[in-house]
Design a protein around this motif. Structure first.
Motif, PDB file in Angstrom:
ATOM      1  N   LYS A 198       0.834  -1.208   0.000  1.00 30.53           N
ATOM      2  CA  LYS A 198       0.000   0.000   0.000  1.00 30.53           C
ATOM      3  C   LYS A 198       0.866   1.255   0.000  1.00 30.53           C
ATOM      4  CE  LYS A 198      -3.772  -2.213   2.571  1.00 30.53           C
ATOM      5  NZ  LYS A 198      -4.607  -2.141   3.808  1.00 30.53           N
ATOM      6  N   PRO A 199       0.456   2.303  -0.738  1.00 27.67           N
ATOM      7  CA  PRO A 199       1.201   3.575  -0.714  1.00 27.67           C
ATOM      8  C   PRO A 199       1.302   4.094   0.715  1.00 27.67           C
ATOM      9  CG  PRO A 199      -0.442   3.585  -2.459  1.00 27.67           C
ATOM     10  CD  PRO A 199      -0.721   2.367  -1.622  1.00 27.67           C
ATOM     11  N   THR A 200       2.519   4.450   1.126  1.00 27.07           N
ATOM     12  CA  THR A 200       2.777   4.728   2.541  1.00 27.07           C
ATOM     13  C   THR A 200       3.687   5.940   2.729  1.00 27.07           C
ATOM     14  OG1 THR A 200       2.530   2.382   3.093  1.00 27.07           O
ATOM     15  CG2 THR A 200       3.728   3.739   4.674  1.00 27.07           C
ATOM     16  N   SER A 201       3.418   6.660   3.814  1.00 27.70           N
ATOM     17  CA  SER A 201       4.266   7.770   4.247  1.00 27.70           C
ATOM     18  C   SER A 201       5.016   7.337   5.494  1.00 27.70           C
ATOM     19  CB  SER A 201       3.400   8.994   4.543  1.00 27.70           C
ATOM     20  OG  SER A 201       4.166  10.027   5.115  1.00 27.70           O
ATOM     21  N   PHE A 202       6.352   7.452   5.444  1.00 27.14           N
ATOM     22  CA  PHE A 202       7.206   7.075   6.570  1.00 27.14           C
ATOM     23  C   PHE A 202       7.807   8.336   7.195  1.00 27.14           C
ATOM     24  CE2 PHE A 202       7.491   3.601   3.469  1.00 27.14           C
ATOM     25  CZ  PHE A 202       7.187   2.486   4.239  1.00 27.14           C
ATOM     26  N   TYR A 203       7.570   8.530   8.488  1.00 27.40           N
ATOM     27  CA  TYR A 203       8.243   9.588   9.245  1.00 27.40           C
ATOM     28  C   TYR A 203       9.152   8.894  10.244  1.00 27.40           C
ATOM     29  CZ  TYR A 203       5.348  13.642   7.793  1.00 27.40           C
ATOM     30  OH  TYR A 203       4.739  14.661   7.093  1.00 27.40           O
ATOM     31  N   ASP A 204      10.466   9.139  10.151  1.00 30.35           N
ATOM     32  CA  ASP A 204      11.441   8.501  11.036  1.00 30.35           C
ATOM     33  C   ASP A 204      12.256   9.563  11.757  1.00 30.35           C
ATOM     34  OD1 ASP A 204      11.581   5.375  10.326  1.00 30.35           O
ATOM     35  OD2 ASP A 204      11.206   6.512   8.480  1.00 30.35           O
ATOM     36  N   LEU A 205      12.239   9.513  13.076  1.00 29.87           N
ATOM     37  CA  LEU A 205      13.036  10.428  13.899  1.00 29.87           C
ATOM     38  C   LEU A 205      14.240   9.677  14.451  1.00 29.87           C
ATOM     39  CD1 LEU A 205      13.304  13.242  15.291  1.00 29.87           C
ATOM     40  CD2 LEU A 205      12.053  12.249  17.236  1.00 29.87           C
ATOM     41  N   PHE A 206      15.425  10.217  14.189  1.00 27.54           N
ATOM     42  CA  PHE A 206      16.671   9.586  14.638  1.00 27.54           C
ATOM     43  C   PHE A 206      17.387  10.490  15.638  1.00 27.54           C
ATOM     44  CE2 PHE A 206      15.910   8.178  10.271  1.00 27.54           C
ATOM     45  CZ  PHE A 206      16.048   6.799  10.368  1.00 27.54           C
ATOM     46  N   ARG A 207      18.024   9.855  16.629  1.00 26.69           N
ATOM     47  CA  ARG A 207      18.930  10.575  17.531  1.00 26.69           C
ATOM     48  C   ARG A 207      20.342  10.111  17.226  1.00 26.69           C
ATOM     49  NH1 ARG A 207      21.252   9.840  22.657  1.00 26.69           N
ATOM     50  NH2 ARG A 207      20.109   7.897  23.024  1.00 26.69           N
ATOM     51  N   ILE A 208      21.240  11.066  17.139  1.00 27.27           N
ATOM     52  CA  ILE A 208      22.623  10.771  16.750  1.00 27.27           C
ATOM     53  C   ILE A 208      23.581  11.114  17.886  1.00 27.27           C
ATOM     54  CG2 ILE A 208      24.482  11.349  15.122  1.00 27.27           C
ATOM     55  CD1 ILE A 208      20.937  12.031  14.075  1.00 27.27           C
ATOM     56  N   GLU A 209      24.547  10.259  18.122  1.00 27.09           N
ATOM     57  CA  GLU A 209      25.615  10.496  19.103  1.00 27.09           C
ATOM     58  C   GLU A 209      26.950  10.154  18.464  1.00 27.09           C
ATOM     59  OE1 GLU A 209      25.809  11.614  22.156  1.00 27.09           O
ATOM     60  OE2 GLU A 209      23.747  11.728  22.856  1.00 27.09           O
ATOM     61  N   ASN A 210      27.867  11.104  18.494  1.00 24.80           N
ATOM     62  CA  ASN A 210      29.223  10.860  17.985  1.00 24.80           C
ATOM     63  C   ASN A 210      29.227  10.289  16.569  1.00 24.80           C
ATOM     64  OD1 ASN A 210      30.376  11.685  20.514  1.00 24.80           O
ATOM     65  ND2 ASN A 210      29.881   9.661  21.342  1.00 24.80           N
ATOM     66  N   GLY A 211      28.357  10.832  15.719  1.00 24.01           N
ATOM     67  CA  GLY A 211      28.334  10.423  14.320  1.00 24.01           C
ATOM     68  C   GLY A 211      27.689   9.081  14.047  1.00 24.01           C
ATOM     69  N   LYS A 212      26.964   8.534  15.033  1.00 21.25           N
ATOM     70  CA  LYS A 212      26.289   7.251  14.858  1.00 21.25           C
ATOM     71  C   LYS A 212      24.806   7.371  15.261  1.00 21.25           C
ATOM     72  CE  LYS A 212      30.141   5.022  13.804  1.00 21.25           C
ATOM     73  NZ  LYS A 212      30.392   4.433  12.458  1.00 21.25           N
ATOM     74  N   ILE A 213      23.968   6.602  14.596  1.00 17.16           N
ATOM     75  CA  ILE A 213      22.538   6.559  14.948  1.00 17.16           C
ATOM     76  C   ILE A 213      22.384   5.697  16.196  1.00 17.16           C
ATOM     77  CG2 ILE A 213      20.236   5.861  14.203  1.00 17.16           C
ATOM     78  CD1 ILE A 213      21.256   6.172  11.288  1.00 17.16           C
ATOM     79  N   VAL A 214      21.752   6.264  17.245  1.00 18.94           N
ATOM     80  CA  VAL A 214      21.655   5.520  18.503  1.00 18.94           C
ATOM     81  C   VAL A 214      20.210   5.300  18.971  1.00 18.94           C
ATOM     82  CG1 VAL A 214      23.930   6.234  19.320  1.00 18.94           C
ATOM     83  CG2 VAL A 214      21.930   7.646  19.856  1.00 18.94           C
ATOM     84  N   GLU A 215      19.248   6.017  18.368  1.00 13.42           N
ATOM     85  CA  GLU A 215      17.859   5.852  18.814  1.00 13.42           C
ATOM     86  C   GLU A 215      16.924   6.222  17.670  1.00 13.42           C
ATOM     87  OE1 GLU A 215      15.390   6.602  22.990  1.00 13.42           O
ATOM     88  OE2 GLU A 215      17.173   7.801  22.546  1.00 13.42           O
ATOM     89  N   HIS A 216      15.727   5.567  17.657  1.00 18.22           N
ATOM     90  CA  HIS A 216      14.803   5.740  16.526  1.00 18.22           C
ATOM     91  C   HIS A 216      13.350   5.637  16.958  1.00 18.22           C
ATOM     92  CE1 HIS A 216      12.326   3.718  13.309  1.00 18.22           C
ATOM     93  NE2 HIS A 216      12.715   4.810  12.659  1.00 18.22           N
ATOM     94  N   TRP A 217      12.541   6.578  16.439  1.00 21.36           N
ATOM     95  CA  TRP A 217      11.078   6.563  16.602  1.00 21.36           C
ATOM     96  C   TRP A 217      10.469   6.704  15.208  1.00 21.36           C
ATOM     97  CZ3 TRP A 217      14.600   9.482  19.139  1.00 21.36           C
ATOM     98  CH2 TRP A 217      14.674   9.412  20.544  1.00 21.36           C
ATOM     99  N   ASP A 218       9.244   6.226  15.016  1.00 21.34           N
ATOM    100  CA  ASP A 218       8.634   6.407  13.696  1.00 21.34           C
ATOM    101  C   ASP A 218       7.107   6.365  13.737  1.00 21.34           C
ATOM    102  OD1 ASP A 218       8.110   3.728  14.143  1.00 21.34           O
ATOM    103  OD2 ASP A 218       9.106   2.992  12.347  1.00 21.34           O
ATOM    104  N   THR A 219       6.517   6.812  12.649  1.00 20.92           N
ATOM    105  CA  THR A 219       5.099   6.580  12.382  1.00 20.92           C
ATOM    106  C   THR A 219       4.988   6.156  10.922  1.00 20.92           C
ATOM    107  OG1 THR A 219       4.678   8.898  11.789  1.00 20.92           O
ATOM    108  CG2 THR A 219       4.231   8.252  14.073  1.00 20.92           C
ATOM    109  N   ILE A 220       4.096   5.209  10.669  1.00 16.37           N
ATOM    110  CA  ILE A 220       3.898   4.670   9.322  1.00 16.37           C
ATOM    111  C   ILE A 220       2.414   4.792   8.998  1.00 16.37           C
ATOM    112  CG2 ILE A 220       4.069   2.608   7.866  1.00 16.37           C
ATOM    113  CD1 ILE A 220       6.331   1.630   9.712  1.00 16.37           C
ATOM    114  N   GLU A 221       2.093   5.562   7.954  1.00 15.21           N
ATOM    115  CA  GLU A 221       0.692   5.840   7.641  1.00 15.21           C
ATOM    116  C   GLU A 221       0.384   5.521   6.177  1.00 15.21           C
ATOM    117  OE1 GLU A 221      -2.090   9.759   7.109  1.00 15.21           O
ATOM    118  OE2 GLU A 221      -0.803   9.706   8.884  1.00 15.21           O
ATOM    119  N   THR A 222      -0.699   4.776   5.956  1.00  9.87           N
ATOM    120  CA  THR A 222      -1.163   4.522   4.596  1.00  9.87           C
ATOM    121  C   THR A 222      -1.694   5.824   4.001  1.00  9.87           C
ATOM    122  OG1 THR A 222      -1.782   2.252   5.177  1.00  9.87           O
ATOM    123  CG2 THR A 222      -2.744   3.161   3.173  1.00  9.87           C
TER     124      THR A 222
END
Length: 291
Positions: free
Chosen positions: A251-275
């Motif tokens: 299904k056509p989908t919109s992805f919103y992804d929030l990332f937290r970065i520490e010392n040039g690396k991705i360390v945490e992630h939240w998201d919402t996925i909506e049709t």
């Protein structure tokens, strides 16, 4: 004559003093006004919170003649916003802004809603001259804790490393284009610090190992998740929000992804996925994206 000159001198001194006092008071008032002026992200948070409190004064933050709506279930302009409020359930809406950010003319928030049912949402607002002129959002239903016992909104809130905003946005841009869209999963390790990765997606556990298990389970069920196009990246300090378009389970989908970065690396992630709502059901013609 001497008496007259003295009297004039005193009068002039008083006039000058009064003028200086008025100038000083004017500067103080201007400084107070500046200090009291809300930032754009504070205005965005206040507007969302007003869905619960009923504070109608926050409507003043929206441009009354130029407000473009990208929530496809809501009509354009203030009329559309008013219609949503008019159809509020008996107990009213609930809205708790957990995180808020600002990037140039954009403000974006991460919010716990009870909005025609419990949901988690990201909202993006575009400002011009201190007024909101455009709005986008993305929702997922509230879900139980994930395999690592994390909710969809808990975790780090504090913003830091403001001087690294552009560097962190560049990191996420490369990650999205290389891994999520490009499918070069062999390059995943270069964006993470080993298996140290905190996950808030309701179906996935911590670490790259948790991500791998989730992908395997989806494959067994014949569920595909495809990222096709990056629309915008917004960030403040150690947080970056990515908005992409693709398909989920076909299904056509919109992805919103929030990332937290520490010392040039991705360390945490939240998201919402909506049709994405089909055109036949939309209440505006502005599109889900079009940033």
């Amino acid at each position: 004559m001497k008496t007259i000159i003295t009297t004039l001198a005193l009068a002039l001194t008083m006039i000058v003093c009064n003028a200086q006092n008025k100038l000083n008071n004017s500067k103080k008032l201007e400084k107070m006004k500046t200090e009291l002026e809300l930032t754009n992200k504070e205005k965005a948070s206040a507007l969302i919170t007003s869905l619960e409190t009923g504070d109608k004064s926050t409507i003043a933050y929206i441009n009354p003649t130029n407000y473009k709506q990208h929530n496809l279930s809501v009509a354009d302009g203030l009329e559309g916003f008013g219609a949503v409020l008019h159809h509020a359930p008996k107990g009213g809406f609930k809205a708790n802004v957990v995180r808020s950010f600002q990037d140039g003319e954009y403000a974006f928030t991460h919010t716990e809603y009870d909005f025609f049912g419990p949901k988690i949402g990201f909202d993006i607002f575009k400002f011009e001259n201190g007024k909101i002129v455009e709005h986008w959002d993305n929702f997922s239903d509230l879900a139980p804790a994930n395999p690592s016992n994390r909710s969809q909104t808990d975790g780090v809130i504090k913003i830091k490393n403001y001087d690294k905003t552009e560097e962190n946005k560049a990191l996420i841009k490369d990650f999205v284009n290389t891994v999520l869209i490009g499918g070069e999963f062999d390059k995943l390790p270069q964006y993470f610090d080993g298996d140290n990765y905190i996950q808030h997606n309701s179906m996935i556990g911590d670490g790259l190992s948790g991500f791998g298990k989730a992908i395997e389970e989806m494959a067994k069920q014949g569920i595909t998740m495809v990222f096709e196009k990056s629309h915008i990246l917004l960030g403040e300090g150690n947080f970056v929000l990515s908005v992409t378009e693709g398909t989920f389970a076909g299904k056509p989908t919109s992805f919103y992804d929030l990332f937290r970065i520490e010392n040039g690396k991705i360390v945490e992630h939240w998201d919402t996925i909506e049709t994405i709502l089909p055109e036949s059901e939309r209440k505006n013609s502005n599109g889900k994206f079009n940033f």
